[in-house]
Write a protein that holds these residues in place. Structure first.
Motif, short mmCIF file in Angstrom:
data_model
loop_
_atom_site.label_atom_id
_atom_site.label_comp_id
_atom_site.label_asym_id
_atom_site.label_seq_id
_atom_site.Cartn_x
_atom_site.Cartn_y
_atom_site.Cartn_z
N GLY A 99 16.46 -39.35 13.89
CA GLY A 99 16.73 -38.23 13.14
C GLY A 99 18.36 -38.33 13.05
O GLY A 99 18.93 -38.06 11.64
N ARG A 100 19.10 -38.59 13.91
CA ARG A 100 20.45 -38.74 13.97
C ARG A 100 21.05 -39.48 13.00
O ARG A 100 21.90 -39.48 12.14
N ILE A 158 19.32 -40.91 10.23
CA ILE A 158 19.01 -40.52 8.98
C ILE A 158 20.19 -39.46 8.41
O ILE A 158 20.68 -39.77 7.33
N PHE A 159 20.59 -38.57 9.31
CA PHE A 159 21.50 -37.73 8.94
C PHE A 159 22.92 -38.24 8.57
O PHE A 159 23.67 -37.84 7.62
N ALA A 160 23.08 -39.67 9.52
CA ALA A 160 24.48 -39.77 9.42
C ALA A 160 24.93 -40.32 7.84
O ALA A 160 25.75 -40.34 7.55
N PRO A 177 23.94 -39.29 4.56
CA PRO A 177 24.37 -38.50 3.58
C PRO A 177 25.55 -37.82 4.13
O PRO A 177 26.58 -37.62 3.41
N ALA A 178 25.70 -37.50 5.38
CA ALA A 178 27.06 -36.98 6.01
C ALA A 178 28.18 -37.90 5.64
O ALA A 178 29.15 -37.32 5.35
N ARG A 179 27.95 -39.12 5.76
CA ARG A 179 28.91 -39.99 5.30
C ARG A 179 29.27 -40.11 3.89
O ARG A 179 30.74 -40.06 3.41
N ALA A 185 29.42 -37.39 2.43
CA ALA A 185 30.20 -36.31 2.08
C ALA A 185 31.66 -36.36 2.39
O ALA A 185 32.43 -35.92 1.71
N ALA A 186 32.12 -37.71 2.78
CA ALA A 186 33.48 -37.91 2.97
C ALA A 186 34.08 -38.16 1.70
O ALA A 186 35.30 -38.20 1.47
N ALA A 190 34.52 -37.23 -1.59
CA ALA A 190 35.48 -36.29 -2.22
C ALA A 190 36.70 -36.09 -1.53
O ALA A 190 37.73 -36.18 -2.11
N TYR A 231 38.03 -37.65 1.07
CA TYR A 231 38.50 -38.84 1.35
C TYR A 231 39.52 -39.30 -0.04
O TYR A 231 40.61 -39.42 0.00
N GLU A 257 36.44 -34.56 18.74
CA GLU A 257 35.36 -35.63 18.32
C GLU A 257 34.84 -36.05 19.87
O GLU A 257 33.76 -36.75 19.82
N ARG A 311 31.37 -34.50 21.97
CA ARG A 311 30.06 -34.38 21.74
C ARG A 311 28.89 -34.78 22.99
O ARG A 311 29.46 -35.60 23.88
#
Lengths: 304, 267
Positions: free
Chosen positions: A3-4, A6-8, A10-12, A14-15, A17, A19, A301, A304
């Motif tokens: 799951g982590r 898969i999440f990564a 789309p989260a990337r 997000a960077a 705009a 960036y 960071e 975690r």
């Protein structure tokens, strides 16, 4: 785990705009500062030469490069005004940061000893002045420090002094203003490390026969060093480039580098020299900036 | 062992007195009837009336509120995206540069940021005014939003997101339905921080503004340079009250969220 991953992705995405935004409005502008610091001053609008003109093709670019010069930097190195400004900024930042650490540490330490339910209250009390306007807080000190201001009145009433002391337009006033403005920045990282500290370590130290003072020096203090580093950098770096506080509270006979830059830019309208001042200041601050970036990354960071 | 000694108490008392006394004095003197700032002439609201009749000052205040609202909103959107990318995106190319660009403005001397943005705006021939100040403030404050939201994301239990995805949510929906509601108070706190920082900024606004778009701090600064004026005390008190309301709202929001967190925990 899957799951982590898969999440990564789309989260990337997000960077993208933020960036692009930071590349365009934070990094790219330094290129312009560098370019203009290498150009000549001109009485024009905008007041510098040369301007790249892509319409004239490669020859124009070559000519523009040929016109670049290090004159502005030579000026900075040769004129005492600038060298002294840099030195003064570093000295003021060093003194202020030392005082901040000396005042901030006991406060942060006291906060970390408070009963658990009072700690968030104390934390809010430290943050609130940071939210109140910076300019207002400096202005508040002008009220207090002026010739017939509250400080002189109180000191006169207490017979500490017999004639009013000149506080405004002195280095003392400036350091008071700086310490006052930056105190939350020093307290918060210190408190963050002190509050996290395992109190059983101190118990162990005292079980092994340490006095409280010795336990502090041998256990608490070394363990709080990351907090000290963060607080010191968080204060030192911006204080070196400070403009408003020295401008409003210090005298005008010697300037900090932020004031010199301001003066060159707004009063003398010498954009190339102002840019050169900014570049040198940036180079001076590069090492502390890199250490700060590292600490910040570890803090945000690494947990975690 | 974790005991409060007398030394601790004295340090706290002196520390908080140092932090708050100047502001308290400023607020009290804003109600002073006397024209002389240092002589107490009884309670009065005349300096507030003076402010509300000062059209230049009011225009500057309106400008600042507009810049603050627009830039805080843009900064919150961008900063939240940045925080999500940094705390959930794992490694991606250019990540170190990205986080460096986000953390550097937090400590970068404002004269440098202001000068560099102005030179950019001049180079691209942008007309200086509302939008240039707003973009400049967005650039600065989105970094604060990113840090606030990122530290909340770091302390969040990731198994909630993973559970949502195991139950068939795609990542974007899992974020919108699970993560976003949980970090919403931090996002709101980020917006308020961005708003107050924008309302407060003098240096960057001075560099990036143009004629006719004076912000409140620029206006206050030019008055303060000429000396202490009671009207400024009144304006400052109004700003402090506005910010106090914002802070109370923020702490209520965070209390609400921690209660939500508690009720969510047993599930």
């Amino acid at each position: 785990m899957s799951g982590r991953r898969i999440f990564a992705s789309p989260a990337r995405r997000a960077a993208i705009a933020p960036y692009l935004w930071m590349l365009l409005f934070f990094l790219l502008p330094f290129g312009f500062v560098l370019k203009i610091s290498l150009s000549h001053t001109a009485i024009a609008q905008p007041p510098y030469l040369p301007v790249f003109d892509l319409a004239h093709g490669f020859a124009a670019i070559k000519a523009a490069f040929a016109a670049l010069s290090l004159d502005n930097f030579r000026l900075l190195a040769s004129d005492d005004l600038y060298v002294l400004s840099y030195l003064r900024s570093l000295v003021v930042a060093l003194i202020s940061t030392s005082i901040l650490l000396a005042i901030g540490y006991p406060i942060a330490y006291g906060m970390s000893r408070l009963p658990a339910r009072w700690q968030p209250v104390a934390m809010t009390l430290v943050i609130v002045p940071f939210w109140t306007s910076f300019l207002i807080r400096i202005y508040a000190w002008i009220n207090i420090l002026q010739h017939d201001g509250l400080l002189n009145k109180v000191l006169l009433a207490l017979h500490v002094i017999s004639v009013p002391v000149v506080w405004l337009s002195t280095d003392t006033a400036m350091v008071i203003g700086i310490v006052y403005s930056y105190l939350p920045f020093m307290i918060l990282p210190l408190y963050a490390t002190l509050a996290k500290m395992d109190s059983t370590l101190l118990e162990a130290a005292s079980d092994l026969g340490s006095s409280r003072l010795k336990a502090f020096w041998l256990v608490t203090f070394p363990l709080s060093l990351p907090g000290i580093a963060a607080g010191v950098l968080l204060c030192f770096i911006p204080i070196v480039g400070e403009f408003v506080i020295p401008d409003l509270l210090a005298g005008s006979n010697s300037l900090m580098i932020g004031q010199t830059l301001w003066l060159e830019f707004f009063t003398n309208r010498d954009w190339p020299v102002a840019s050169a001042i900014a570049i040198v200041l940036l180079v001076l601050l590069l090492a502390p900036l890199l250490i700060y970036d590292r600490l910040q990354r570890r803090q945000l960071e690494g947990r975690r | 062992m974790k005991r409060l000694s007398r030394f601790n108490l004295i340090a706290l008392a002196l520390g908080f007195a140092f932090l708050y006394l100047p502001i308290v004095i400023l607020v009290i003197y804003s109600f002073n009837a006397s024209r002389l700032v240092t002589v107490w002439g009884g309670w009065s609201l005349r300096w507030y009336a003076e402010f509300f009749n000062d059209s230049a000052m009011l225009a500057a205040a309106g400008m600042s509120l507009r810049v603050g609202a627009v830039s805080a909103t843009m900064a919150t959107a961008l900063g939240t995206l940045a925080a999500v990318a940094l705390s959930r995106g794992e490694g991606f190319r250019g990540r170190a540069l990205f986080s460096g660009m986000l953390y550097a403005p937090l400590v970068m001397p404002e004269v440098i940021t202001g000068l560099s943005l102005l030179l950019l705006f001049v180079a691209i021939d942008a007309e200086r005014g509302f939008w240039t100040v707003t973009i400049a403030h967005t650039t600065l404050t989105m970094c604060f939003v990113a840090v606030v939201v990122q530290s909340r994301l770091g302390s969040l239990d990731r198994s909630l997101e993973e559970a949502a995805m195991d139950l068939g949510c795609d990542p974007v929906r899992a974020f919108l339905r699970v993560t976003l509601p949980l970090i919403l108070p931090a996002v709101a706190a980020g917006w308020m921080l961005a708003f107050t920082l924008s309302l407060d900024d003098l240096v960057i606004a001075s560099f990036t503004t143009g004629p006719g778009s004076t912000t409140l701090p620029i206006r206050i600064y030019s008055e303060v340079r000429l000396g202490v004026k009671p009207e400024i005390n009144a304006i400052c008190t109004l700003i402090i009250s506005l910010i106090a309301v914002v802070i109370v709202a923020a702490s209520l929001a965070s209390k609400l969220s921690s209660r939500q967190g508690e009720s969510a925990a047993p599930l």
